[in-house]
Enzyme design. Structure first.
Site, mmCIF file in Angstrom:
data_model
loop_
_atom_site.group_PDB
_atom_site.id
_atom_site.type_symbol
_atom_site.label_atom_id
_atom_site.label_comp_id
_atom_site.label_asym_id
_atom_site.label_seq_id
_atom_site.Cartn_x
_atom_site.Cartn_y
_atom_site.Cartn_z
ATOM 1 N N ARG A 1 0.841 -1.209 0.000
ATOM 2 C CA ARG A 1 0.000 0.000 0.000
ATOM 3 C C ARG A 1 0.877 1.261 0.000
ATOM 4 O O ARG A 1 0.555 2.240 -0.675
ATOM 5 C CB ARG A 1 -0.943 -0.043 1.208
ATOM 6 C CG ARG A 1 -1.897 1.128 1.281
ATOM 7 C CD ARG A 1 -3.027 0.896 2.298
ATOM 8 N NE ARG A 1 -3.721 2.151 2.553
ATOM 9 C CZ ARG A 1 -3.706 2.800 3.720
ATOM 10 N NH1 ARG A 1 -3.069 2.299 4.762
ATOM 11 N NH2 ARG A 1 -4.339 3.953 3.846
ATOM 12 N N HIS B 1 0.672 4.058 -2.860
ATOM 13 C CA HIS B 1 0.238 5.428 -2.553
ATOM 14 C C HIS B 1 1.293 6.483 -2.917
ATOM 15 O O HIS B 1 0.955 7.644 -3.108
ATOM 16 C CB HIS B 1 -0.192 5.541 -1.084
ATOM 17 C CG HIS B 1 -1.578 5.038 -0.838
ATOM 18 N ND1 HIS B 1 -2.397 5.534 0.140
ATOM 19 C CD2 HIS B 1 -2.297 4.079 -1.476
ATOM 20 C CE1 HIS B 1 -3.569 4.900 0.111
ATOM 21 N NE2 HIS B 1 -3.518 4.003 -0.857
ATOM 22 N N HIS C 1 -5.949 -6.311 -3.895
ATOM 23 C CA HIS C 1 -6.796 -6.352 -2.701
ATOM 24 C C HIS C 1 -7.032 -7.777 -2.206
ATOM 25 O O HIS C 1 -7.764 -7.974 -1.239
ATOM 26 C CB HIS C 1 -8.119 -5.600 -2.929
ATOM 27 C CG HIS C 1 -7.995 -4.120 -2.688
ATOM 28 N ND1 HIS C 1 -8.973 -3.215 -3.018
ATOM 29 C CD2 HIS C 1 -7.002 -3.388 -2.136
ATOM 30 C CE1 HIS C 1 -8.578 -1.992 -2.688
ATOM 31 N NE2 HIS C 1 -7.379 -2.068 -2.156
ATOM 32 N N TRP D 1 -10.249 -8.794 2.430
ATOM 33 C CA TRP D 1 -10.979 -9.141 1.208
ATOM 34 C C TRP D 1 -11.000 -10.654 0.964
ATOM 35 O O TRP D 1 -11.866 -11.157 0.281
ATOM 36 C CB TRP D 1 -10.316 -8.470 0.003
ATOM 37 C CG TRP D 1 -10.491 -6.992 -0.108
ATOM 38 C CD1 TRP D 1 -11.465 -6.337 -0.810
ATOM 39 C CD2 TRP D 1 -9.660 -5.953 0.449
ATOM 40 N NE1 TRP D 1 -11.286 -4.971 -0.707
ATOM 41 C CE2 TRP D 1 -10.189 -4.713 0.048
ATOM 42 C CE3 TRP D 1 -8.514 -5.955 1.260
ATOM 43 C CZ2 TRP D 1 -9.624 -3.480 0.416
ATOM 44 C CZ3 TRP D 1 -7.948 -4.742 1.632
ATOM 45 C CH2 TRP D 1 -8.502 -3.521 1.212
HETATM 46 FE FE1 HIF Z 1 -6.193 -0.316 -1.717
HETATM 47 N N1 HIF Z 1 -7.201 0.156 -0.028
HETATM 48 N N2 HIF Z 1 -7.449 0.841 -2.794
HETATM 49 N N3 HIF Z 1 -5.117 -0.726 -3.387
HETATM 50 N N4 HIF Z 1 -4.897 -1.381 -0.579
HETATM 51 C C1 HIF Z 1 -6.918 -0.275 1.233
HETATM 52 C C2 HIF Z 1 -5.944 -1.164 1.618
HETATM 53 C C3 HIF Z 1 -5.032 -1.707 0.744
HETATM 54 C C4 HIF Z 1 -8.545 1.516 -2.336
HETATM 55 C C5 HIF Z 1 -8.906 1.659 -1.004
HETATM 56 C C6 HIF Z 1 -8.288 0.988 0.036
HETATM 57 C C7 HIF Z 1 -5.452 -0.343 -4.647
HETATM 58 C C8 HIF Z 1 -6.550 0.361 -5.020
HETATM 59 C C9 HIF Z 1 -7.472 0.917 -4.164
HETATM 60 C C10 HIF Z 1 -3.853 -2.130 -1.076
HETATM 61 C C11 HIF Z 1 -3.385 -2.098 -2.367
HETATM 62 C C12 HIF Z 1 -4.000 -1.466 -3.432
HETATM 63 C C13 HIF Z 1 -7.865 0.297 2.144
HETATM 64 C C14 HIF Z 1 -7.888 0.061 3.644
HETATM 65 C C15 HIF Z 1 -8.722 1.076 1.414
HETATM 66 C C16 HIF Z 1 -9.896 1.880 1.932
HETATM 67 C C17 HIF Z 1 -6.863 0.948 4.347
HETATM 68 C C18 HIF Z 1 -6.868 0.671 5.828
HETATM 69 O O1 HIF Z 1 -7.920 0.915 6.465
HETATM 70 O O2 HIF Z 1 -5.844 0.216 6.364
HETATM 71 C C19 HIF Z 1 -9.285 2.053 -3.447
HETATM 72 C C20 HIF Z 1 -10.557 2.874 -3.346
HETATM 73 C C21 HIF Z 1 -8.626 1.677 -4.581
HETATM 74 C C22 HIF Z 1 -9.041 1.946 -6.029
HETATM 75 C C23 HIF Z 1 -9.621 0.721 -6.627
HETATM 76 C C24 HIF Z 1 -4.486 -0.931 -5.683
HETATM 77 C C25 HIF Z 1 -5.195 -1.968 -6.502
HETATM 78 C C26 HIF Z 1 -5.937 -2.917 -5.631
HETATM 79 C C27 HIF Z 1 -3.845 0.052 -6.657
HETATM 80 C C28 HIF Z 1 -3.514 -1.559 -4.781
HETATM 81 O O3 HIF Z 1 -2.443 -2.151 -5.141
HETATM 82 C C29 HIF Z 1 -3.342 -2.974 -0.026
HETATM 83 C C30 HIF Z 1 -2.209 -4.002 -0.176
HETATM 84 C C31 HIF Z 1 -4.083 -2.708 1.108
HETATM 85 C C32 HIF Z 1 -3.971 -3.382 2.471
HETATM 86 C C33 HIF Z 1 -3.161 -2.536 3.422
HETATM 87 C C34 HIF Z 1 -3.054 -3.154 4.790
HETATM 88 O O4 HIF Z 1 -2.598 -2.444 5.692
HETATM 89 O O5 HIF Z 1 -3.370 -4.330 4.982
#
Ligand code: HIF
Length: 294
Positions: free
Chosen positions: A47, A51, A174, A190
């Site tokens: 993440r 970001h 995810h 997820w």
């Molecule tokens: Fe995420 N994402 N992401 N994300 N994400 C979260 C957590 C992770 C979006 C929202 C969230 C991508 C796209 C999007 C990861 C990787 C990727 C969380 C939760 C949210 C809300 C954060 C928290 O509460 O800790 C949205 C709206 C996206 C647009 C579709 C990417 C594609 C899936 C680009 C991507 O690689 C990962 C890994 C996490 C888990 C982080 C963790 O701390 O476990």
């Protein structure tokens, strides 16, 4: 004497082997520090890398993984970046051990390491990012808003230069990690194996029934069978939208196709906004712990 030696040696120019050492150090730390979340810092490292990269704007060339500007309050405090301090702090000892690597190269290398160590595909990598000062922080609002749907996804990822197929391939990430109420406000993982990269995210999207979760939090969905998994509104948008859905179906059926397309698109995501001096043919592929064991 030390000075004379420095002269004959010249400045330190890190090579593939040096970056592979950094990879190994991160992989070892991931294994050792297993008392975090579901047993791994891997997801939060992915993440962090995303970001940094996902702030890119192709029109202005601003944002992207060059700079590591999330070190500074304006960007570090953006709502979307809540909780990423855990990932940055995890990497601090690695930066101390290898002071020659920039934060921006390190954070992306950590994303690559985490994906490979969570049994994902190899992600080719090249260094070349340099750290920039606070004036390069991006404005808030460039990262996606999970409460929205397909129109928003196309606007946000289109700004980075990605098409429908690429948006879906990326979304497979995810499969990893979870939402935290004290970070995004959402709750839960997820998939059932949040520290292993698989195509389960796509399988669950098409095979499972999803219902509105009744709770005192933001709108999210839960699986009807176990009520232990979650999907965001942006996740379910991928099966509501015909153009997105064809790729969800494809990746649900074919993990190899997912891994190939995922590697291609993550590689591009992680390189957004970087003025590389080395060409694309200079990318390296790091050995993972699984390659070493083989
Ligand atoms: Fe995420 N994402 N992401 N994300 N994400 C979260 C957590 C992770 C979006 C929202 C969230 C991508 C796209 C999007 C990861 C990787 C990727 C969380 C939760 C949210 C809300 C954060 C928290 O509460 O800790 C949205 C709206 C996206 C647009 C579709 C990417 C594609 C899936 C680009 C991507 O690689 C990962 C890994 C996490 C888990 C982080 C963790 O701390 O476990």
């Amino acid at each position: 004497f030390a000075k004379a030696e420095e002269k004959t040696k010249g400045p330190f120019e890190p090579k593939f082997e040096d970056y592979q050492k950094v990879y190994k150090t991160i992989a070892k730390l991931l294994e050792e520090k297993d008392d975090y979340d579901d047993g791994s810092y891997g997801p939060v490292l992915v993440r962090l890398a995303w970001h940094c990269s996902g702030t890119y704007d192709k029109e202005t060339g601003t944002g992207g993984s060059n700079g590591a500007t999330m070190r500074f309050a304006p960007e570090g405090d953006h709502g979307a970046n809540a909780g990423l301090k855990a990932a940055r702090d995890f990497l601090e000892p690695v930066k101390e051990q290898y002071p020659w690597i920039s934060y921006s190269d390190l954070w992306i290398l950590a994303g690559v390491t985490a994906i490979q160590e969570m049994q994902g595909p190899h992600i080719p990598y090249r260094p070349g990012r340099s750290d920039r000062d606070v004036s390069f922080c991006t404005p808030d609002g460039r990262l996606p808003d999970a409460s929205k749907e397909q129109k928003h996804l196309r606007a946000i990822f289109g700004r980075m230069g990605f098409n429908d197929q690429e948006i879906v391939a990326l979304s497979g990430a995810h499969a990893l990690g979870r939402c935290h109420t004290d970070r995004s406000g959402y709750d839960g993982p997820w998939t059932f194996s949040p520290t292993t990269l698989t195509n389960d995210y796509f399988k669950l999207l098409v095979e499972e029934k999803w219902q509105n979760k009744k709770w005192n939090g933001p709108k999210q969905f839960e699986d009807v069978s176990t009520k232990t998994l979650m999907m965001l509104p942006t996740d379910l948008a991928l099966v509501k939208d015909k153009s997105f859905k064809q790729y969800v179906d494809k990746y649900a059926r074919d993990n190899d196709a997912f891994f190939k397309d995922f590697s291609d698109v993550v590689l591009r995501l992680f390189e957004l906004g970087v003025p590389f001096t080395q060409g694309e043919d200079a990318r390296w592929t790091f050995k993972s712990s699984f390659d070493e064991a083989a």
